[in-house]
Design a protein around this motif. Structure first.
Motif, PDB file in Angstrom:
ATOM      1  N   ASP A   1       0.824  -1.213   0.000  1.00 54.53           N
ATOM      2  CA  ASP A   1       0.000   0.000   0.000  1.00 54.53           C
ATOM      3  C   ASP A   1       0.857   1.262   0.000  1.00 54.53           C
ATOM      4  O   ASP A   1       0.553   2.227  -0.704  1.00 54.53           O
ATOM      5  N   ALA A   2       1.936   1.261   0.773  1.00 60.35           N
ATOM      6  CA  ALA A   2       2.829   2.427   0.822  1.00 60.35           C
ATOM      7  C   ALA A   2       3.458   2.664  -0.548  1.00 60.35           C
ATOM      8  O   ALA A   2       3.567   3.815  -0.996  1.00 60.35           O
ATOM      9  N   LYS A   3       3.854   1.587  -1.217  1.00 65.52           N
ATOM     10  CA  LYS A   3       4.445   1.725  -2.546  1.00 65.52           C
ATOM     11  C   LYS A   3       3.416   2.229  -3.557  1.00 65.52           C
ATOM     12  O   LYS A   3       3.713   3.091  -4.376  1.00 65.52           O
TER      13      LYS A   3
ATOM     14  N   ALA B   1       2.851   5.925  -2.932  1.00 62.97           N
ATOM     15  CA  ALA B   1       4.024   6.691  -3.359  1.00 62.97           C
ATOM     16  C   ALA B   1       4.077   6.797  -4.881  1.00 62.97           C
ATOM     17  O   ALA B   1       4.380   7.866  -5.417  1.00 62.97           O
ATOM     18  N   ARG B   2       3.784   5.705  -5.576  1.00 59.37           N
ATOM     19  CA  ARG B   2       3.774   5.743  -7.046  1.00 59.37           C
ATOM     20  C   ARG B   2       2.771   6.770  -7.562  1.00 59.37           C
ATOM     21  O   ARG B   2       3.058   7.522  -8.495  1.00 59.37           O
TER      22      ARG B   2
ATOM     23  N   ILE C   1       3.535  14.291  -9.359  1.00 66.44           N
ATOM     24  CA  ILE C   1       4.647  15.249  -9.422  1.00 66.44           C
ATOM     25  C   ILE C   1       5.189  15.326 -10.841  1.00 66.44           C
ATOM     26  O   ILE C   1       5.434  16.410 -11.373  1.00 66.44           O
ATOM     27  N   ASN C   2       5.344  14.162 -11.471  1.00 66.35           N
ATOM     28  CA  ASN C   2       5.836  14.136 -12.846  1.00 66.35           C
ATOM     29  C   ASN C   2       4.889  14.871 -13.784  1.00 66.35           C
ATOM     30  O   ASN C   2       5.313  15.684 -14.606  1.00 66.35           O
TER      31      ASN C   2
ATOM     32  N   GLU D   1      11.205   8.378  -9.448  1.00 66.74           N
ATOM     33  CA  GLU D   1      11.382   6.926  -9.370  1.00 66.74           C
ATOM     34  C   GLU D   1      11.145   6.458  -7.942  1.00 66.74           C
ATOM     35  O   GLU D   1      11.526   7.128  -6.981  1.00 66.74           O
ATOM     36  N   LEU D   2      10.530   5.301  -7.830  1.00 60.25           N
ATOM     37  CA  LEU D   2      10.323   4.665  -6.528  1.00 60.25           C
ATOM     38  C   LEU D   2      11.378   3.579  -6.357  1.00 60.25           C
ATOM     39  O   LEU D   2      11.563   2.748  -7.248  1.00 60.25           O
TER      40      LEU D   2
END
Length: 179
Positions: free
Chosen positions: A72-74, A77-78, A84-85, A93-94
Motif C-alpha cells: 500500500d505504501a508503494k 508513493a507511485r 509530481i511528474n 522513481e520509486l
C-alpha cells in the motif's frame, strides 16, 4: 520501513536504514543529492519526496522516493510521484527494498552489511531518540495552531474512559507527577 532506525548522515535526518543504504549508494557513485529539500502540492495533499538528484551544474535531474516492502505504501508513493511528474515535469522513481537488493548486487559491499552498519551507528536513534539531538523533533517548535490541536486532542483523551487514558495515568504515576 523501520522508522526506529532513523538518524543523521551528512547532516540529513534519514528516516530508515533503506534511506541510509541509498544515500551510501549515491555517495559511492559520486552522485550529487540532497534529502527532503522541497514539498509539492499534488492536489489532494502536500508530498515531500526523499532524494533529489542533481547534475554537475546543480540542476535537478530526478526525484527518488524510498519505500519498504509495504504494498500500500508503494502504491500511494507511485501515485504521488506520477502526480509530481505530471504537474511539474520532474522525472520520479520509486526505490524499495527489492530495488535496493538489485542495486547492491554490483556493489563491493552487501546491503545487509550497510544496514547493520547503520543500526549499530552512533548516529541512529533506535532506543536513543526520546530526547536530545537524535530526536527527529529536536529543536523544533510547535506553531500556536499545532499547540491548540495537541491541547484539544489531549483534553478529548482525558474526557474518555478508555485504555489510552489508563496508560496516560499510569505514565504519570510512574513519573511521580500524580498520586
Amino acid at each position: 520501513m523501520n522508522r526506529g532506525y532513523a538518524g543523521y548522515y551528512k547532516g540529513f535526518f534519514l528516516r530508515s536504514s533503506y534511506e541510509y543504504a541509498y544515500a551510501l549508494y549515491l555517495d559511492y557513485h559520486k552522485i550529487r543529492w540532497k534529502y527532503e529539500t522541497k514539498s509539492y502540492d499534488i492536489g489532494y495533499k502536500t508530498y515531500k519526496p526523499d532524494f533529489f538528484i542533481f547534475d554537475e551544474s546543480g540542476s535537478l535531474l530526478e526525484i527518488i522516493e524510498m519505500k519498504s516492502r509495504n504494498i500500500d505504501a508503494k502504491k500511494n508513493a507511485r501515485q504521488a510521484l506520477e502526480k509530481i511528474n505530471t504537474l511539474f515535469g520532474i522525472k520520479c522513481e520509486l526505490v524499495s527494498y527489492e530495488e535496493l537488493l538489485k542495486i547492491y548486487k554490483v556493489m563491493p559491499f552487501s546491503l545487509n552489511s550497510v544496514i547493520t552498519q547503520w543500526i549499530n551507528s552512533e548516529n541512529t536513534t533506535i532506543n536513543k531518540s526520546l530526547s536530545g539531538k537524535l530526536n527527529g523533533h529536536y529543536n523544533l517548535k510547535h506553531t500556536p495552531i499545532a499547540k491548540k490541536k495537541i491541547g484539544e486532542h489531549t483534553k478529548r483523551l482525558w474526557n474518555t474512559n478508555n485504555e489510552v487514558k489508563g496508560r496516560m495515568l499510569e505514565g504519570l504515576r510512574k513519573s511521580g507527577l500524580t498520586q
